[in-house]
Motif scaffolding. Structure first.
Motif: not given
Ligand SMILES: Nc1ncnc2c1ncn2[C@@H]1O[C@H](COP(=O)(O)OP(=O)(O)OP(=O)(O)O)[C@@H](O)[C@H]1O
Length: 230
Positions: A43, A47, A49
């Motif tokens: 998490s 991903k 992003t």
């Molecule tokens: N709009 C935003 N504003 C600030 N920080 C963000 C934003 N979107 C994502 N982040 C941060 O960027 C990082 C990557 O987030 P992302 O959602 O891409 O991760 P993920 O691997 O998809 O997580 P998960 O498996 O929990 O969905 C994290 O630390 C998140 O807190």
């Protein structure tokens, strides 16, 4: 092999009042035309992003994302909207069906956005709903369907305009295991029949077997790529 999506040295950070997060730190990734690629990792590793950038929903700070040979950086805003509407299907974690529209109307949305006349759009949407096995529920409201059925409708909506790329964020996370497996089998058969390139984010190790390749992410980077669950 031809690339459907090429990510070159992509970086992306998010700034809030308190903190700056470097979400992607120089992503290099080639998604091959027609493949079923899963993107996995802990998490917060970036991903969502990354797939948002691939889908043209979010813009990177640096680097290039090229989809079907066209570089997002070289498109105007309107060209990008048009490209996305024609070429990309996106399935959200929480289905995102519009509650006030019927099943068939929900599925027709991408066609209407692509300026197809309503009568034809509804006809094509009905055929797609049939394909995902819910031809008898065309006029139901989304909340009259089970979670697995709603996800089928979300898949039909993402594919109705025959996009070359299908991007999915956790398609099985709100489903029980056997429904999740059925959804993956459906997506896999569509991937084969329609030759759609699929990129699927998942936490669900039980569905890894459906991937051609798995890209492992950690802390904003691709750390490994494995083949078919190996
Ligand atoms: N709009 C935003 N504003 C600030 N920080 C963000 C934003 N979107 C994502 N982040 C941060 O960027 C990082 C990557 O987030 P992302 O959602 O891409 O991760 P993920 O691997 O998809 O997580 P998960 O498996 O929990 O969905 C994290 O630390 C998140 O807190």
């Amino acid at each position: 092999m031809t690339s459907a999506i090429t990510c070159s040295n992509i970086t992306k950070s998010f700034k809030t009042k308190e903190v700056e997060t470097l979400a992607l730190r120089g992503i290099e990734l080639d998604v091959i035309k027609g493949e079923f690629l899963m993107l996995v990792g802990p998490s917060g590793c970036g991903k969502t992003t990354l797939i948002s950038i691939m889908a043209g929903i979010l813009h990177q700070d640096a680097g290039n994302c090229t989809v079907q040979g066209q570089c997002y950086n070289q498109m105007t805003h309107n060209e990008l909207l048009d490209f996305r509407a024609k070429n990309v299907g996106f399935i959200f974690q929480s289905f995102n069906l519009i509650p006030t529209l019927s099943v068939v109307e929900n599925v027709a949305i991408p066609l209407i956005i692509n300026r197809i006349e309503r009568h034809d759009a509804i006809k094509q949407a009905a055929q797609m709903v049939e394909k995902v096995g819910l031809g008898d529920r065309l006029d139901s409201a989304p909340n009259q369907l089970s979670g697995g059925q709603q996800q089928r409708i979300a898949i039909a909506r993402a594919l109705v305009h025959n996009p070359s790329i299908l991007i999915c964020d956790e398609p099985t996370s709100s489903l029980d295991h056997s429904t999740g497996v059925k959804i993956l089998e459906l997506m896999r058969s569509i991937n084969k029949d329609m030759k759609t390139t699929c990129v699927v984010v998942t936490h669900d190790a039980r569905i890894y077997q459906y991937a051609d390749r798995i890209a492992h992410m950690d802390d904003g980077m691709i750390t490994d790529i494995t083949h078919n669950g190996a």
